[in-house]
Enzyme design. Structure first.
Site, PDB file in Angstrom:
ATOM      1  N   PRO A 254      17.862  -1.193   0.548  1.00  0.00           N
ATOM      2  CA  PRO A 254      16.543  -1.633   1.034  1.00  0.00           C
ATOM      3  C   PRO A 254      15.447  -0.668   0.620  1.00  0.00           C
ATOM      4  O   PRO A 254      15.611   0.552   0.675  1.00  0.00           O
ATOM      5  CB  PRO A 254      16.732  -1.639   2.557  1.00  0.00           C
ATOM      6  CG  PRO A 254      17.764  -0.573   2.797  1.00  0.00           C
ATOM      7  CD  PRO A 254      18.707  -0.665   1.625  1.00  0.00           C
ATOM      8  N   GLY A 255      14.336  -1.210   0.197  1.00  0.00           N
ATOM      9  CA  GLY A 255      13.167  -0.400  -0.121  1.00  0.00           C
ATOM     10  C   GLY A 255      11.978  -0.899   0.665  1.00  0.00           C
ATOM     11  O   GLY A 255      11.596  -0.344   1.687  1.00  0.00           O
ATOM     12  N   ARG A 292      -0.623  -4.466  -6.446  1.00  0.00           N
ATOM     13  CA  ARG A 292       0.226  -5.618  -6.104  1.00  0.00           C
ATOM     14  C   ARG A 292      -0.520  -6.959  -6.100  1.00  0.00           C
ATOM     15  O   ARG A 292       0.003  -7.951  -6.619  1.00  0.00           O
ATOM     16  CB  ARG A 292       0.916  -5.393  -4.753  1.00  0.00           C
ATOM     17  CG  ARG A 292       1.892  -4.216  -4.767  1.00  0.00           C
ATOM     18  CD  ARG A 292       2.587  -4.048  -3.419  1.00  0.00           C
ATOM     19  NE  ARG A 292       3.560  -5.108  -3.184  1.00  0.00           N
ATOM     20  CZ  ARG A 292       3.429  -6.030  -2.254  1.00  0.00           C
ATOM     21  NH1 ARG A 292       2.379  -6.052  -1.452  1.00  0.00           N
ATOM     22  NH2 ARG A 292       4.359  -6.964  -2.122  1.00  0.00           N
ATOM     23  N   CYS A 322     -13.429  -1.075 -13.680  1.00  0.00           N
ATOM     24  CA  CYS A 322     -14.135  -1.880 -14.680  1.00  0.00           C
ATOM     25  C   CYS A 322     -13.179  -2.900 -15.302  1.00  0.00           C
ATOM     26  O   CYS A 322     -12.932  -2.916 -16.507  1.00  0.00           O
ATOM     27  CB  CYS A 322     -14.728  -0.977 -15.750  1.00  0.00           C
ATOM     28  SG  CYS A 322     -15.912  -1.837 -16.796  1.00  0.00           S
ATOM     29  N   GLU A 323     -12.602  -3.694 -14.456  1.00  0.00           N
ATOM     30  CA  GLU A 323     -11.750  -4.839 -14.779  1.00  0.00           C
ATOM     31  C   GLU A 323     -11.892  -5.800 -13.599  1.00  0.00           C
ATOM     32  O   GLU A 323     -12.436  -5.444 -12.561  1.00  0.00           O
ATOM     33  CB  GLU A 323     -10.267  -4.437 -14.889  1.00  0.00           C
ATOM     34  CG  GLU A 323      -9.942  -3.341 -15.872  1.00  0.00           C
ATOM     35  CD  GLU A 323      -9.842  -3.837 -17.303  1.00  0.00           C
ATOM     36  OE1 GLU A 323      -9.870  -5.066 -17.502  1.00  0.00           O
ATOM     37  OE2 GLU A 323      -9.745  -2.984 -18.199  1.00  0.00           O
TER      38      GLU A 323
END
Length: 395
Positions: A254-255, A292, A322-323
């Protein structure tokens, strides 16, 4: 939480140890097969403070690089509970893991052939690809037929031919089919593929089933029924071991399940403006700190800590990169004003660990809440940190 920004600055990652402890106890209660080892997938969050908590809870650790392995050793994990499960790793990394006594998992025929030539007397595990699509996002499904991970089931005969030629021992089999797996049946499809192959390997000590259990991302969101899943796995694995002829160890990795809900990401609104009928609330962070939502459409509940009773308005919450770096679109949030502190939930897993310094914007600090005390566990990066590795050309 607002006081933490005053004390440690913004943006800021904050983790609550008690939530990690809660999730660990839930795992132990639900997955109660007698010989079960939980190995925390530290790629989710590799801060040493979190690793220390996980170790004290009796967990092992799952590593995917030499760097992670060295961090696990620094955190005090015994090599006997360290699993090294890389993909396309350098041979030097695999050699290092063997020398340190970690359990190595091999995930391709070329790697297996190389390992046989180097370490014929040291057992290793195999990662198999069950050809099962699982998980909430295509980019986090790792067990489907065209994924880069694992050895395809159609190659088992070749694997068995290779290992039959000498004293080498395959001591375990491993799968990990995806992330945010909700249904027990979905998880068990990959398990059944693995267990159907396992009897062909006569020297197994363990079976590793990965993880990918889903946590809720907002109020009323669905989550994995751990009690049902635990009973199904325990019953099935107990029966499998009876048929195999002896009990094996059961391993989970598990993470996100351990640390996702423990984390909160705090940012400060910089400006609010309207374009094309959209109200944008800009903040002092971007996908360089939390990728994410842009990477695979992940949802993070956003709360206005500074104005919780404000009249809800519809916002696109965006970053300062700047995206296009949109954290949330068409989100109803109490009125956001410049200077307000916003909190992103479920920020404990794959957030800081995937952060970068894109646009030359330093990474945030990290804070750990332990028994009511806030501890700084990572300094805020500075421009000097970013420049320290650069070598200017001579004038």
């Amino acid at each position: 939480m607002i006081s933490l920004v005053s004390q440690f600055g913004s943006p800021l990652y904050v983790y609550d140890e008690s939530v990690i402890q809660r999730q660990a106890h839930l795992l132990k209660e639900s997955l109660a097969y007698p010989d079960t080892l939980f190995c925390y997938a530290m790629k989710a969050n590799s801060n040493l403070a979190i690793l220390d908590t996980v170790r004290k809870l009796g967990f092992g650790v799952d590593c995917v690089s030499r760097g992670e392995l060295e961090l696990a050793l620094m955190a005090g994990f015994d090599p006997s509970v360290i699993r090294f499960t890389p993909s396309f790793a350098l041979t030097d990394e695999i050699r290092f893991a063997v020398e340190k006594g970690a359990q190595v998992t091999l995930d391709s025929l070329p790697v297996l052939e190389w390992y046989l030539g180097q370490f014929p007397d040291i057992p290793a595990g195999l990662r198999l690809n069950p050809s099962v699509m699982a998980g909430a996002y295509d980019k986090t499904s790792t067990g489907h037929a065209k994924a880069k991970f694992g050895i395809g089931m159609d190659l088992l005969a070749e694997v068995l031919r290779l290992v039959a030629s000498g004293p080498f021992k395959i001591n375990g089999l491993h799968i990990h089919s995806g992330s945010d797996i909700l249904e027990t049946d979905q998880f068990m499809k990959a398990v059944e593929v693995l267990l159907s192959a396992a009897p062909r390997f006569k020297s197994l000590d363990y079976i590793a089933l990965g993880s990918g259990f889903k946590v809720p991302y907002f109020e009323g969101d669905k989550k994995t029924d751990m009690a049902q899943l635990g009973k199904t796995i325990t019953d099935r694995f107990t029966g499998f071991c009876a048929d195999y002829g002896r009990p094996l160890r059961l391993i989970f990795e598990p993470g996100k399940f351990l640390v996702s809900e423990a984390g909160t990401f705090l940012v400060t609104c910089t400006w609010v403006k309207e374009n094309g009928g959209i109200r944008f609330a800009g903040v002092d962070s971007g996908f360089n700190h939390l990728i994410r939502p842009m990477f695979y459409g992940a949802w993070h509940t956003i709360t206005n800590l500074s104005n919780p009773q404000g009249i809800p308005e519809k916002y696109d919450v965006v970053g300062n990169i700047c995206e296009t770096d949109t954290f949330a679109s068409d989100r109803m949030i109490p009125e956001i004003r410049p200077g307000d502190i916003l909190a992103f939930a479920n920020a404990g897993a794959y957030c800081y660990s995937m952060a970068s310094s894109y646009n030359s914007r330093p990474r945030p600090a990290e804070v750990y809440l332990q028994q009511g005390e806030a501890r700084l566990i990572r300094h805020r990066e500075t421009l000097q940190h970013l420049l320290s590795l650069q070598i200017p050309l001579p004038s």
